[in-house]
Design a protein around this motif. Sequence first.
Motif, short mmCIF file in Angstrom:
data_model
loop_
_atom_site.label_atom_id
_atom_site.label_comp_id
_atom_site.label_asym_id
_atom_site.label_seq_id
_atom_site.Cartn_x
_atom_site.Cartn_y
_atom_site.Cartn_z
N TYR A 1 -0.21 -7.31 8.56
CA TYR A 1 -1.07 -6.78 7.49
C TYR A 1 -1.89 -5.58 7.95
CZ TYR A 1 0.43 -11.18 5.59
OH TYR A 1 1.22 -12.21 5.18
N LEU A 2 -1.25 -4.63 8.62
CA LEU A 2 -1.93 -3.46 9.15
C LEU A 2 -2.71 -2.69 8.09
CD1 LEU A 2 -2.50 -1.61 11.57
CD2 LEU A 2 -0.42 -0.38 10.99
N ALA A 3 -2.19 -2.58 6.90
CA ALA A 3 -2.88 -1.82 5.84
C ALA A 3 -4.24 -2.43 5.48
CB ALA A 3 -2.00 -1.74 4.59
N ASP A 4 -4.45 -3.68 5.86
CA ASP A 4 -5.71 -4.36 5.54
C ASP A 4 -6.67 -4.45 6.72
OD1 ASP A 4 -5.28 -5.26 2.71
OD2 ASP A 4 -3.49 -6.10 3.65
N GLU B 1 0.85 -1.19 0.00
CA GLU B 1 0.00 0.00 0.00
C GLU B 1 0.89 1.23 0.00
OE1 GLU B 1 -3.35 -0.01 -0.14
OE2 GLU B 1 -3.45 -2.19 -0.12
N LYS C 1 8.27 -1.71 11.87
CA LYS C 1 7.35 -1.33 10.78
C LYS C 1 7.17 -2.47 9.79
CE LYS C 1 9.49 2.46 9.47
NZ LYS C 1 9.74 3.74 8.77
N GLU C 2 8.23 -3.20 9.48
CA GLU C 2 8.12 -4.35 8.57
C GLU C 2 7.15 -5.38 9.13
OE1 GLU C 2 9.55 -5.20 5.56
OE2 GLU C 2 10.48 -3.22 5.35
N LEU D 1 3.77 2.42 2.37
CA LEU D 1 3.42 2.80 3.75
C LEU D 1 4.50 2.42 4.74
CD1 LEU D 1 -0.40 2.04 4.08
CD2 LEU D 1 0.75 4.25 3.85
N VAL D 2 5.08 1.26 4.57
CA VAL D 2 6.11 0.82 5.52
C VAL D 2 7.28 1.80 5.58
CG1 VAL D 2 7.40 -0.67 3.94
CG2 VAL D 2 7.31 -1.23 6.39
N TYR E 1 3.45 -4.22 8.74
CA TYR E 1 2.87 -4.25 7.40
C TYR E 1 3.02 -5.57 6.66
CZ TYR E 1 1.54 0.54 7.83
OH TYR E 1 0.91 1.69 8.24
N HIS E 2 4.06 -6.35 6.96
CA HIS E 2 4.29 -7.57 6.19
C HIS E 2 3.97 -8.85 6.94
CE1 HIS E 2 5.81 -5.06 3.08
NE2 HIS E 2 6.85 -4.66 3.79
#
Length: 173
Positions: A109-112, A35, A101-102, A43-44, A105-106
């Motif tokens: 799955y914070l963006a989701d 994202e 941060k990795e 984002l990350v 997001y990876h």
Amino acid sequence: MANQTVCPHCGSKNTKAVENHFKCNDCNLDYGRVEYSDNGKPLVEAVCGLRFRYGDIVSGSVRLRMAEDGDVCVFEVYDANQGGVDKVADVISMDEWKAFKETLYHKLYLADWDKEYIPVNDGQRVSENNDWELGVLLDDDEEMIYRGYDEFPAYWKGFLNLIDPFFSRLNRE
């Protein structure tokens, strides 16, 4: 990419890897794509700070704040339960901050995640009055806010495990 993940939308393990992301076979939603912020950065990479609050509306809450500051990330964590305040402030290295941060997001799955988590009023559950809010600060003065009230994302336990080392410092100081 590992192909055994949990869907952040519905919590199902019935997922599969598809090209550069995942697809849930139960809710049919995609997740795990890269994202981007409003200025086009992943984002990350765009995340420059974070604030988190969790607690009971009546008795107080615990909080974590993190912010990039030069070549380190400054954090403060405090417990304001029962009217008292127990606080610790320190720094982590940029490598530790990037790894944090990795993971957000990876692996989590914070963006989701949904923006709000509110329980269904089915009369079966007793409200515990715990609310939470996670604000993710981006370097282009954008903030993404996730919140809930007695309801949590599928990766909530993973998130709590990620931030636990910061809160555990309260007990040592």
